[in-house]
Enzyme design. Sequence first.
Site, PDB file in Angstrom:
ATOM      1  N   ALA A  10       0.742  -1.114  -0.173  1.00  0.00           N
ATOM      2  CA  ALA A  10      -0.071  -0.096  -0.021  1.00  0.00           C
ATOM      3  C   ALA A  10       0.968   1.382   0.126  1.00  0.00           C
ATOM      4  CB  ALA A  10      -1.036   0.054   1.163  1.00  0.00           C
ATOM      5  N   TYR A 164      14.806  -2.004  16.084  1.00  0.00           N
ATOM      6  CA  TYR A 164      14.853  -2.007  14.681  1.00  0.00           C
ATOM      7  C   TYR A 164      15.888  -2.676  13.879  1.00  0.00           C
ATOM      8  CZ  TYR A 164      14.534  -0.086   9.978  1.00  0.00           C
ATOM      9  OH  TYR A 164      14.576   0.149   8.816  1.00  0.00           O
TER      10      TYR A 164
END
Length: 275
Positions: A10, A164
């Site tokens: 998306a 992360y």
Amino acid sequence: MGIYAVTGSASGMGAASAAVLRENGHTVIGVDLHDADITADLGTAEGRRSAVRGILDASGGLLDGVAAVAGVGPAMKDAGAVASINYFGPVALLEGLRPALARSSAGRAVVIGSNSSTTVPMIDEKLVDLLLTGDEDAARDHARSAQAALPAELGQSAPSISAYATSKFALARWVRRTAVTPSWAREGVLLNVIAPGAVITPLMLGSTGAGEEPDADDFPTPMPLGVFGRPEDIAFWVHQFLRPEARFTTGATLFVDGGTDAAMRPDAQPTALTF
Ligand code: NAI
């Protein structure tokens, strides 16, 4: 023409990758939290199962390639969620889709890592071990307590920077270990990592806290080319790795980062084998 699954379709690099595949005449099954052929949360075990089921249904059980692009950045507040989305998401999806890739005459998988795995000096070895042993609950718990122990100033713009970088580090290691095993390599399914540097996407702008595009020469890490990447720069390589002609590279990590990793660690590669 082939049939490909792209997660994170998306936005950003996933959207650009899906577009390149479609422009080349392929069928793309997009997966994302919203605005996708299959909506699923890859941060949960149930979401991953439903994504795998949906992709297998839509593809008829044969896939030519998977691009595991979906992920979150270091601005995410919950380090446990970062571990789940960035590591367990792609790993479970790829494991679930491997048999469908093996049915293709040229199954290919590419995963988006990050050059943070080698340029952020905050890799949490304990978290790497928990991720690679597949203990998601323990990994989430550990990531959260390690995050709570970090100095507060680090938590301002990039509260989950360690989780992360560590999730992307473990992901690249998982790929390197897994790609050469017989159930991938001898089934003709090739598996590689792209490690992007700073690429202008909503995720990157959110992570820098800048909101708008910063100057490459003011960026905290060196940008030898003097420019940031664009989603299309990553999509180009996603497409190359997924092509049937890309048939002799597996277990590799390709840095697509404008030279940042080379500038920060010029002598890190090649690494000599020692006795
Ligand atoms: P983006 O935010 O534009 O796109 C990421 C997409 O992943 C979004 O559409 C989002 O909805 C989807 N996503 C996030 N969590 C999800 C979940 N739980 N389940 C399903 N879909 C989910 O970001 P961008 O920059 O295109 O990121 C793509 C990948 O590149 C990510 O894995 C990111 O960690 C990685 N990356 C990004 C860098 C950058 O500078 N933009 C640098 C290095 C790596």
